[in-house]
Design a protein around this motif. Structure first.
Motif, PDB file in Angstrom:
ATOM      1  N   TYR A 174      45.402  38.158  41.942  1.00 42.13           N
ATOM      2  CA  TYR A 174      44.493  37.530  40.989  1.00 42.13           C
ATOM      3  C   TYR A 174      43.375  38.465  40.517  1.00 42.13           C
ATOM      4  CZ  TYR A 174      46.939  33.325  42.510  1.00 42.13           C
ATOM      5  OH  TYR A 174      47.901  32.404  42.799  1.00 42.13           O
ATOM      6  N   ASP A 175      42.967  39.400  41.371  1.00 43.58           N
ATOM      7  CA  ASP A 175      41.924  40.350  40.952  1.00 43.58           C
ATOM      8  C   ASP A 175      42.412  41.213  39.795  1.00 43.58           C
ATOM      9  OD1 ASP A 175      40.128  39.412  42.796  1.00 43.58           O
ATOM     10  OD2 ASP A 175      40.613  40.920  44.316  1.00 43.58           O
ATOM     11  N   LYS A 176      43.648  41.718  39.904  1.00 45.01           N
ATOM     12  CA  LYS A 176      44.204  42.547  38.824  1.00 45.01           C
ATOM     13  C   LYS A 176      44.446  41.693  37.574  1.00 45.01           C
ATOM     14  CE  LYS A 176      45.362  46.270  38.723  1.00 45.01           C
ATOM     15  NZ  LYS A 176      44.615  47.476  38.274  1.00 45.01           N
ATOM     16  N   ALA A 177      44.848  40.455  37.785  1.00 45.29           N
ATOM     17  CA  ALA A 177      45.063  39.559  36.642  1.00 45.29           C
ATOM     18  C   ALA A 177      43.755  39.352  35.886  1.00 45.29           C
ATOM     19  CB  ALA A 177      45.626  38.226  37.115  1.00 45.29           C
ATOM     20  N   LYS A 178      42.651  39.161  36.635  1.00 42.49           N
ATOM     21  CA  LYS A 178      41.339  38.994  35.998  1.00 42.49           C
ATOM     22  C   LYS A 178      40.938  40.240  35.216  1.00 42.49           C
ATOM     23  CE  LYS A 178      39.249  35.582  39.126  1.00 42.49           C
ATOM     24  NZ  LYS A 178      38.173  35.336  40.115  1.00 42.49           N
ATOM     25  N   GLU A 179      41.194  41.412  35.776  1.00 41.67           N
ATOM     26  CA  GLU A 179      40.889  42.675  35.091  1.00 41.67           C
ATOM     27  C   GLU A 179      41.603  42.739  33.745  1.00 41.67           C
ATOM     28  OE1 GLU A 179      41.550  46.297  37.220  1.00 41.67           O
ATOM     29  OE2 GLU A 179      40.636  45.520  39.066  1.00 41.67           O
ATOM     30  N   MET A 180      42.884  42.362  33.759  1.00 38.14           N
ATOM     31  CA  MET A 180      43.671  42.439  32.525  1.00 38.14           C
ATOM     32  C   MET A 180      43.225  41.380  31.512  1.00 38.14           C
ATOM     33  SD  MET A 180      45.233  45.075  33.235  1.00 38.14           S
ATOM     34  CE  MET A 180      45.742  45.179  31.541  1.00 38.14           C
ATOM     35  N   VAL A 181      42.807  40.211  31.997  1.00 38.74           N
ATOM     36  CA  VAL A 181      42.283  39.183  31.085  1.00 38.74           C
ATOM     37  C   VAL A 181      41.042  39.707  30.381  1.00 38.74           C
ATOM     38  CG1 VAL A 181      41.147  36.925  30.951  1.00 38.74           C
ATOM     39  CG2 VAL A 181      43.246  37.184  32.284  1.00 38.74           C
ATOM     40  N   ASP A 182      40.139  40.338  31.143  1.00 44.19           N
ATOM     41  CA  ASP A 182      38.923  40.912  30.547  1.00 44.19           C
ATOM     42  C   ASP A 182      39.272  41.975  29.511  1.00 44.19           C
ATOM     43  OD1 ASP A 182      37.365  39.278  32.106  1.00 44.19           O
ATOM     44  OD2 ASP A 182      36.963  40.793  33.651  1.00 44.19           O
ATOM     45  N   GLU A 183      40.263  42.814  29.843  1.00 42.10           N
ATOM     46  CA  GLU A 183      40.703  43.857  28.901  1.00 42.10           C
ATOM     47  C   GLU A 183      41.276  43.228  27.641  1.00 42.10           C
ATOM     48  OE1 GLU A 183      41.423  47.712  27.486  1.00 42.10           O
ATOM     49  OE2 GLU A 183      40.269  47.054  29.239  1.00 42.10           O
ATOM     50  N   GLY A 184      42.049  42.166  27.812  1.00 43.61           N
ATOM     51  CA  GLY A 184      42.649  41.482  26.663  1.00 43.61           C
ATOM     52  C   GLY A 184      41.603  40.838  25.767  1.00 43.61           C
ATOM     53  N   LEU A 185      40.596  40.227  26.361  1.00 41.23           N
ATOM     54  CA  LEU A 185      39.546  39.582  25.567  1.00 41.23           C
ATOM     55  C   LEU A 185      38.734  40.611  24.782  1.00 41.23           C
ATOM     56  CD1 LEU A 185      38.349  36.898  28.159  1.00 41.23           C
ATOM     57  CD2 LEU A 185      39.608  36.482  26.030  1.00 41.23           C
ATOM     58  N   LYS A 186      38.510  41.792  25.369  1.00 40.10           N
ATOM     59  CA  LYS A 186      37.828  42.871  24.641  1.00 40.10           C
ATOM     60  C   LYS A 186      38.684  43.335  23.461  1.00 40.10           C
ATOM     61  CE  LYS A 186      35.416  44.772  28.682  1.00 40.10           C
ATOM     62  NZ  LYS A 186      35.420  45.886  29.657  1.00 40.10           N
TER      63      LYS A 186
END
Length: 422
Positions: A319-331
């Motif tokens: 889930y930590d890596k998933a959150k990182e990628m979500v943040d990257e996607g939103l940017k």
């Protein structure tokens, strides 16, 4: 071009009715006969009609226009800058004024493709509507392109069944039309892509092979690579993984020879999907990450890779890596133009995972149940409906809301059935 067709095309281009053009010169019924080659008008009548239209019916050296038109037509089917395409278009537009060349009709029909290349779907539809009245007078080659570009328009608008209807009509014209082998191969490739979109996998394989036979014979390796990607997708869908991998590797090899980064990215994305479908998370993540490692990646490819990585990390409980990628996607999505067609889909995907990962139950249910699922149903996006309806079903099941969970699991089954029907 026959004088009747010449009069008709210039009248329509100027948004004149038959009444407007005929007034004081001939009757409307007589003008209709002229335009449809049912009578031969006197030179005096033709001159008066041309004066009102502000054009001259004159002989034109077809060889000059033929060469210039073919050059421009070819530009529309390769990766060329807008400036190059527009400069050639403006030159031809000037040459066509008052021309009675048969290439004028082909030029007008190719404007449909031109507007689609520019992303101007509204202008493409306007051009289609302006030419519809002329379509019955098109000769075989003009009819071929007319049907094909109508198919292109419907494909861009994601009306794939309607697009396929036009492509089949174009295919029927091949034997009578004056088109090149590469053009025939392009239609077969386009049909393969469309069959893939509507999940008719066996036809997608058949038409990809038909196209690749011609492209290979003409040493068009870029187009061969595109066909191998469609074959890879098709074999993945029917779980013939060895053939899928073979075709993806061939596509990547040809793309690397051509130094085509776009095709290399597309191949890696599809290899990621293949390994994901096999349950090989490690390899799937490897290929999706390889897309993001490149400095120059267009927004849509980047969002495809990011959303796919989120899914892999989420399903493997990282889930930590998933959150990182979500943040990257939103940017990433912040910088995407508001009129980009893919923006809505990826906004919903990212929001779904964002609220799920942050355990914001109310916002998760509000956006997924009330917005995202209805959006996917409206788009008839059954593949994503399977994924996200299942996610919502599990969400409600974990909260012991079994009635709600059952509703979405039923939607998963219905979506599977639609995919099978397609």
């Amino acid at each position: 071009m026959e004088v009747g067709s010449f009069i008709k095309i210039h009248r329509i281009k100027q948004n004149m009715t038959q009444e407007d053009l005929a007034d004081g010169i001939v009757s409307e019924s007589y003008l209709s006969k002229i335009e449809n080659q049912k009578t031969v008008a006197s030179p005096e009548v033709i001159d008066m009609l041309c004066v009102r239209l502000g054009v001259q019916y004159r002989d034109q050296e077809d060889s000059i226009l033929e060469e210039k038109c073919k050059d421009w037509f070819d530009l529309l089917f390769e990766n060329n800058s807008r400036d190059t395409i527009n400069a050639k278009y403006e030159e031809l537009e000037e040459l066509m004024k008052g021309s009675n060349s048969d290439y004028e009709m082909l030029f007008e029909i190719h404007k449909i493709r031109y507007y689609l290349v520019l992303g101007e779907e509204r202008l493409a539809l306007k051009q289609i509507n302006s030419l519809r009245e002329l379509a019955s007078n098109f000769e075989n080659s003009a009819q071929y392109y007319w049907f094909k570009f109508n198919g292109n328009y419907n494909s861009v608008m994601e009306e794939y069944n309607q697009a396929m209807r036009f492509y089949r009509l174009a295919e029927e014209k091949i034997v009578h039309a004056d088109i090149s082998e590469n053009e025939e191969a392009d239609l077969k490739y386009t049909m393969a892509v469309t069959y893939s979109k509507i999940r008719n996998t066996l036809e997608a394989i058949d038409y990809s092979n038909k196209a690749i036979d011609i492209f290979r014979k003409n040493y068009n390796f870029h187009r061969c690579a595109q066909c191998h990607i469609i074959l890879g997708i098709s074999y993945r869908r029917i779980r013939v993984y060895d053939k899928a991998i073979k075709n993806y590797n061939l596509a990547r090899h040809l793309a690397e020879l051509d130094k085509d980064e776009t095709l290399i990215r597309l191949t890696n994305i599809n290899l990621g999907h293949l390994h994901a479908s096999k349950g090989d998370t490690k390899q799937a993540i490897h290929f999706f990450n390889s897309v993001l490692e490149k400095a120059e990646v267009d927004a849509e490819d980047k969002l495809v890779a990011i959303s796919s990585l989120i899914g892999e990390y989420y399903n493997s409980h990282n889930y930590d890596k998933a959150k990182e990628m979500v943040d990257e996607g939103l940017k990433t999505i912040e910088n995407v133009s508001s009129d980009a067609k893919f923006k809505t889909l990826y906004y919903y995907k990212l929001s779904t995972y964002y609220y799920s990962l942050n355990k914001d139950v109310d916002r998760f249910e509000a956006i997924v149940v009330n917005e995202f699922i209805p959006y996917l149903q409206k788009q008839k996006d059954y593949a994503n409906l399977v994924i996200y309806a299942n996610m919502v079903g599990k969400h409600f099941e974990d909260r012991k809301k079994y009635k709600s969970a059952n509703k979405f699991y039923k939607l998963v089954n219905l979506s599977y059935e639609q995919i099978i029907k397609i």
